[in-house]
Scaffold this motif. Structure first.
Motif, PDB file in Angstrom:
ATOM      1  N   LYS A 192      -2.745   7.208  -9.859  1.00  0.00           N
ATOM      2  CA  LYS A 192      -3.766   7.914 -10.228  1.00  0.00           C
ATOM      3  C   LYS A 192      -4.335   7.704 -11.427  1.00  0.00           C
ATOM      4  O   LYS A 192      -3.666   7.392 -12.504  1.00  0.00           O
ATOM      5  CB  LYS A 192      -3.177   9.576 -10.190  1.00  0.00           C
ATOM      6  CG  LYS A 192      -2.763   9.780  -8.710  1.00  0.00           C
ATOM      7  CD  LYS A 192      -2.367  11.288  -8.516  1.00  0.00           C
ATOM      8  CE  LYS A 192      -2.505  11.472  -7.164  1.00  0.00           C
ATOM      9  NZ  LYS A 192      -2.450  13.043  -7.016  1.00  0.00           N
ATOM     10  N   GLY A 252       0.851  -1.308   0.072  1.00  0.00           N
ATOM     11  CA  GLY A 252      -0.089   0.003   0.058  1.00  0.00           C
ATOM     12  C   GLY A 252       0.985   1.194   0.028  1.00  0.00           C
ATOM     13  O   GLY A 252       1.946   1.184  -0.062  1.00  0.00           O
ATOM     14  N   HIS A 253       0.060   2.495  -0.135  1.00  0.00           N
ATOM     15  CA  HIS A 253       0.836   3.726  -0.108  1.00  0.00           C
ATOM     16  C   HIS A 253       1.671   3.805   1.270  1.00  0.00           C
ATOM     17  O   HIS A 253       1.185   3.731   2.387  1.00  0.00           O
ATOM     18  CB  HIS A 253      -0.191   4.593  -0.373  1.00  0.00           C
ATOM     19  CG  HIS A 253       0.304   6.014  -0.006  1.00  0.00           C
ATOM     20  ND1 HIS A 253       0.016   7.178   0.701  1.00  0.00           N
ATOM     21  CD2 HIS A 253       1.390   6.670  -0.607  1.00  0.00           C
ATOM     22  CE1 HIS A 253       0.608   8.148   0.558  1.00  0.00           C
ATOM     23  NE2 HIS A 253       1.586   8.160  -0.494  1.00  0.00           N
ATOM     24  N   ASP A 301       6.412   7.465  -4.336  1.00  0.00           N
ATOM     25  CA  ASP A 301       5.560   8.426  -3.341  1.00  0.00           C
ATOM     26  C   ASP A 301       6.293   9.715  -3.499  1.00  0.00           C
ATOM     27  O   ASP A 301       6.763  10.216  -2.593  1.00  0.00           O
ATOM     28  CB  ASP A 301       5.461   7.754  -1.962  1.00  0.00           C
ATOM     29  CG  ASP A 301       4.497   8.651  -1.345  1.00  0.00           C
ATOM     30  OD1 ASP A 301       3.845   9.466  -1.749  1.00  0.00           O
ATOM     31  OD2 ASP A 301       4.652   8.328  -0.220  1.00  0.00           O
ATOM     32  N   VAL A 351       1.011   6.311  -4.849  1.00  0.00           N
ATOM     33  CA  VAL A 351      -0.401   6.023  -5.049  1.00  0.00           C
ATOM     34  C   VAL A 351      -0.599   6.123  -6.755  1.00  0.00           C
ATOM     35  O   VAL A 351       0.085   6.866  -7.434  1.00  0.00           O
ATOM     36  CB  VAL A 351      -1.217   7.199  -4.685  1.00  0.00           C
ATOM     37  CG1 VAL A 351      -1.287   6.969  -3.122  1.00  0.00           C
ATOM     38  CG2 VAL A 351      -0.955   8.491  -5.023  1.00  0.00           C
TER      39      VAL A 351
END
Length: 142
Positions: free
Chosen positions: A142, A21-22, A64, A140
């Motif tokens: 986008k 995950g982020h 990130d 993330v």
């Protein structure tokens, strides 16, 4: 079989990247790195080079750059080693060519090990270059 997945990424590695995950971090470790000592989540990539894996991973893995000052971390050369890791230049070229924004942090050896202990996984490669260990922080999509 899936399309557009680089051939050097194993199913286990792709699964690992998808589970992250982020903000999670993953280590691409050279052949000298104590992978099994550092992590219980080790993905074997024996025989593969770290820079080739980095290039393939970045095709799937966002860094990130929005929420973290540094997205990539390298292990500092130990004082007195008098060694210049040529593989770092490969990494920088791959990062630049990936189109991802990035900033590199340099971490002292034992601090690098501690940070790696909290990583999501360690990819144990067959990389022979010294100081080829690199940590990537996931961003993330986008």
């Amino acid at each position: 079989m899936l399309k557009n997945i680089p051939k050097n990424l194993s199913p286990k590695l792709v699964k690992t990247l998808m589970e992250m995950g982020h903000g999670d971090e993953i280590v691409i470790a050279d052949g000298n790195f104590p992978s099994a000592t550092i992590s219980t989540n080790v993905v074997r990539a024996d025989g593969l080079k770290a820079d080739e894996l980095l290039n393939s991973i970045l095709k799937l893995f966002p860094l990130d750059y929005e929420y973290s000052k540094e997205q990539v971390f390298l292990m500092k050369v130990v004082e007195g080693d008098n060694y210049r890791p040529e593989i770092w230049e490969n990494y920088k070229t791959i990062l630049k060519d990936s189109g991802e924004k990035h900033s590199i942090g340099y971490i002292e050896r034992f601090e690098f090990y501690e940070r790696a202990r909290s990583s999501y996984a360690v990819i144990a490669t067959g990389e022979e270059a010294l100081y080829a260990n690199i940590i990537l922080k996931k961003g993330v999509v986008k």
